[in-house]
Design a protein around this motif. Sequence first.
Motif, PDB file in Angstrom:
ATOM      1  N   ALA A 146     -25.082 -40.090  14.855  1.00 60.29           N
ATOM      2  CA  ALA A 146     -24.775 -38.711  14.462  1.00 60.29           C
ATOM      3  C   ALA A 146     -23.348 -38.638  13.918  1.00 60.29           C
ATOM      4  O   ALA A 146     -23.080 -37.999  12.896  1.00 60.29           O
ATOM      5  N   HIS A 147     -22.448 -39.343  14.591  1.00 55.23           N
ATOM      6  CA  HIS A 147     -21.052 -39.403  14.177  1.00 55.23           C
ATOM      7  C   HIS A 147     -20.942 -39.983  12.770  1.00 55.23           C
ATOM      8  O   HIS A 147     -20.257 -39.446  11.896  1.00 55.23           O
ATOM      9  N   LEU A 148     -21.663 -41.093  12.544  1.00 54.38           N
ATOM     10  CA  LEU A 148     -21.673 -41.719  11.213  1.00 54.38           C
ATOM     11  C   LEU A 148     -22.227 -40.761  10.163  1.00 54.38           C
ATOM     12  O   LEU A 148     -21.703 -40.651   9.057  1.00 54.38           O
ATOM     13  N   ALA A 149     -23.314 -40.061  10.525  1.00 57.56           N
ATOM     14  CA  ALA A 149     -23.976 -39.190   9.559  1.00 57.56           C
ATOM     15  C   ALA A 149     -23.056 -38.048   9.141  1.00 57.56           C
ATOM     16  O   ALA A 149     -22.924 -37.736   7.960  1.00 57.56           O
ATOM     17  N   ILE A 150     -22.400 -37.417  10.116  1.00 53.72           N
ATOM     18  CA  ILE A 150     -21.570 -36.260   9.802  1.00 53.72           C
ATOM     19  C   ILE A 150     -20.371 -36.678   8.964  1.00 53.72           C
ATOM     20  O   ILE A 150     -19.943 -35.957   8.073  1.00 53.72           O
ATOM     21  N   LYS A 151     -19.833 -37.878   9.233  1.00 58.16           N
ATOM     22  CA  LYS A 151     -18.667 -38.326   8.482  1.00 58.16           C
ATOM     23  C   LYS A 151     -19.029 -38.960   7.131  1.00 58.16           C
ATOM     24  O   LYS A 151     -18.136 -39.313   6.372  1.00 58.16           O
ATOM     25  N   SER A 152     -20.335 -39.129   6.849  1.00 57.24           N
ATOM     26  CA  SER A 152     -20.760 -39.854   5.644  1.00 57.24           C
ATOM     27  C   SER A 152     -20.086 -39.320   4.392  1.00 57.24           C
ATOM     28  O   SER A 152     -20.174 -38.145   4.087  1.00 57.24           O
ATOM     29  N   PHE A 153     -19.450 -40.192   3.684  1.00 55.66           N
ATOM     30  CA  PHE A 153     -18.714 -39.814   2.495  1.00 55.66           C
ATOM     31  C   PHE A 153     -18.821 -40.930   1.458  1.00 55.66           C
ATOM     32  O   PHE A 153     -19.370 -40.731   0.368  1.00 55.66           O
ATOM     33  N   ASP A 154     -18.354 -42.120   1.833  1.00 64.07           N
ATOM     34  CA  ASP A 154     -18.320 -43.263   0.923  1.00 64.07           C
ATOM     35  C   ASP A 154     -19.680 -43.537   0.306  1.00 64.07           C
ATOM     36  O   ASP A 154     -19.796 -43.773  -0.893  1.00 64.07           O
ATOM     37  N   LEU A 155     -20.723 -43.524   1.157  1.00 68.89           N
ATOM     38  CA  LEU A 155     -22.043 -43.928   0.689  1.00 68.89           C
ATOM     39  C   LEU A 155     -22.539 -42.987  -0.406  1.00 68.89           C
ATOM     40  O   LEU A 155     -23.057 -43.435  -1.432  1.00 68.89           O
ATOM     41  N   ILE A 207     -16.046 -29.041  14.225  1.00 66.88           N
ATOM     42  CA  ILE A 207     -16.791 -28.325  15.270  1.00 66.88           C
ATOM     43  C   ILE A 207     -18.152 -28.995  15.481  1.00 66.88           C
ATOM     44  O   ILE A 207     -18.582 -29.207  16.618  1.00 66.88           O
ATOM     45  N   VAL A 208     -18.813 -29.361  14.376  1.00 68.94           N
ATOM     46  CA  VAL A 208     -20.132 -30.004  14.500  1.00 68.94           C
ATOM     47  C   VAL A 208     -19.998 -31.324  15.257  1.00 68.94           C
ATOM     48  O   VAL A 208     -20.764 -31.614  16.183  1.00 68.94           O
ATOM     49  N   ILE A 209     -19.000 -32.139  14.886  1.00 73.97           N
ATOM     50  CA  ILE A 209     -18.829 -33.429  15.566  1.00 73.97           C
ATOM     51  C   ILE A 209     -18.520 -33.233  17.042  1.00 73.97           C
ATOM     52  O   ILE A 209     -19.116 -33.873  17.917  1.00 73.97           O
ATOM     53  N   PHE A 210     -17.617 -32.312  17.342  1.00 70.05           N
ATOM     54  CA  PHE A 210     -17.240 -32.141  18.740  1.00 70.05           C
ATOM     55  C   PHE A 210     -18.376 -31.553  19.576  1.00 70.05           C
ATOM     56  O   PHE A 210     -18.473 -31.840  20.765  1.00 70.05           O
ATOM     57  N   SER A 211     -19.245 -30.745  18.949  1.00 68.60           N
ATOM     58  CA  SER A 211     -20.351 -30.219  19.739  1.00 68.60           C
ATOM     59  C   SER A 211     -21.323 -31.333  20.108  1.00 68.60           C
ATOM     60  O   SER A 211     -22.084 -31.216  21.060  1.00 68.60           O
ATOM     61  N   VAL A 212     -21.291 -32.450  19.367  1.00 63.51           N
ATOM     62  CA  VAL A 212     -22.123 -33.595  19.737  1.00 63.51           C
ATOM     63  C   VAL A 212     -21.374 -34.507  20.701  1.00 63.51           C
ATOM     64  O   VAL A 212     -21.918 -34.962  21.704  1.00 63.51           O
ATOM     65  N   VAL A 213     -20.103 -34.763  20.412  1.00 62.35           N
ATOM     66  CA  VAL A 213     -19.378 -35.814  21.124  1.00 62.35           C
ATOM     67  C   VAL A 213     -18.793 -35.347  22.459  1.00 62.35           C
ATOM     68  O   VAL A 213     -18.825 -36.087  23.443  1.00 62.35           O
TER      69      VAL A 213
END
Lengths: 291, 291
Positions: A220-229, A271-277
């Motif tokens: 989930a962390h990888l997905a939310i931060k996805s940018f390079d790909l 906020i999205v990342i922290f609500s998961v992590v």
Amino acid sequence: MFKWLEKNIPKIVIAPSFFAILVFVYGFIAWTAWISFTKSRLMPKYDIVGFIQYDRLFDSPRWEVALNNLFIFGFLFILIAMILGLIIAIFLDQRIRIEGFLRTIYLYPMALSLIVTGTAWKWILNPGLGIENVFKNWGFENFTFDWLVNPDYAIYTVVIAGVWQASGFVMALFLAGLRSVDQEIIKAAKVDGVPTTKIYTAIIIPSMAPIFLSAFIVLAHLAIKSFDLVIALTGGGPGYATDLPATYMYTMAFSRGDLGQAASSAIIMMIVIFSVVVPYLYSELRNKNDQ
Amino acid sequence: MINNSSSSYTNVMLRILLYIILFLFAFYYLLPLFVMITTSLKSLEEIKTGSLVSLPRELTFDAWSVAWSKACTGIKCEGLKPYFWNSIFIAIPAVMISTFIGALNGYVIAQWRFKWSNIIFALLLFGCFIPFQVILLPMARVLGILNLAGSIPGLILVHVVYGIGFTTLFFRNFYVSIPVELIKAAKIDGANFFRIFWSIFLPLSLPIIVVTVIWQFTQIWNDFLFGVSFSEAGTQPITVALNNIVNSTTGVKEYNVDMASAIIAALPTLLVYIIAGKYFIRGLTAGSVKG
């Protein structure tokens, strides 16, 4: 003086890192949050005016596309990578002679930059010369595969490349999990004549719940931060069909010069990342303290 | 792990099937690499008339030399060479500095606890999870104020600041298992803070230093977000240059050069993975299941 120095040396050693983190992480987050409540455009303004930027953000069709894409991409990426990772881990757990060799092959994509992965898949999925052409050469004359340039399907090409990169890593996590299950219970079940598939579905997989959770958090962390790909594979296009929150933020910050939108979209991402992590970290730390 | 011996014939068949499936998975992970390598060794003519998955009819290394010294990244056409060196000059100091700071921090947090040390650790740990979008805008301004905008020292600073969370975590988790009695005994013998670190802890630390260096090197070499946000024409890291080569719109699309460039950009981290895969995986799992 010397005594004081000697007594406080651990604090002095860690102080620079502490202040760096305080400024570069927490101070910067505060600055971004502040800007997200102002009318800043090209230049920052510091008068707080309320939720204007967030209203603009959620009125923007482009942000809607970005959020929708995050949902589609995140859901499929996590689901497929977990299923694939689990299947490979179980197959690899059957006393395979060349396990180490295969594991090395399954995991190497994790060492690559996402820009490299994107470049490779962009070529493979090239409509015209890529996989489409391969099938045409094999006699499937009417075969078309134009997802990369089709606005309705382009986001799925990001899923394809993302899964390829991350599923081997999920496999490694699950394999470690399978190995950590109490072997005595498995032996006892075998003595009782429980079939292999039943042992997996009823004993091994349920006891791996914490590993599923960590794999989920990582993905989930990888997905939310996805940018390079996305940048390498589709550049956010066609149009903005494959925009994700991370690319939206970057466009606003560096090509549109809209600081307010960049700041508010970044805050939503956080906020999205922290609500998961955060719930995960909290439960992890509490478990540790209980032990 | 599990093997019910009901009938040896079905067992043999099942094992053959199992190996076939595992090799199919290996094939799936290797296919993009295979396509990249073969495409990079073909002439543009052959790429346009042949098939994506066929071997080159005539080997040519032209694409490689173009990718290394002639390909265009925007206006300049000097290939990847200068950017390869940029990435080296960014990665080596950033890896060394962040690893060293992480070792000292980890040593303090694990072995010289004081009143606030756990809170400092929690603050550092939390910083590992933030989406970097949330610090991009203020970082760009601060780099400008420090006169480091678009420079290699600026990128080194960024990678060090946002790397110490992870490096501290790695070393802290390693040192925490060393009994505190060791330090007590050394103190009685008159050794001080640095002396104990230098002659007792560092010699024990080789495995964790390797894990940390590999993790940091992979992260920094593969970074794209910081590179694209904080560099300018002459200081771009290799990932940014690769993306520019692939997406440059001038002239004929040279897929063989794109693939050769992608392999050049991937080679250092791929080599690290092949040579020290064990440590790479250890870093991955430690870095993902953080805490």
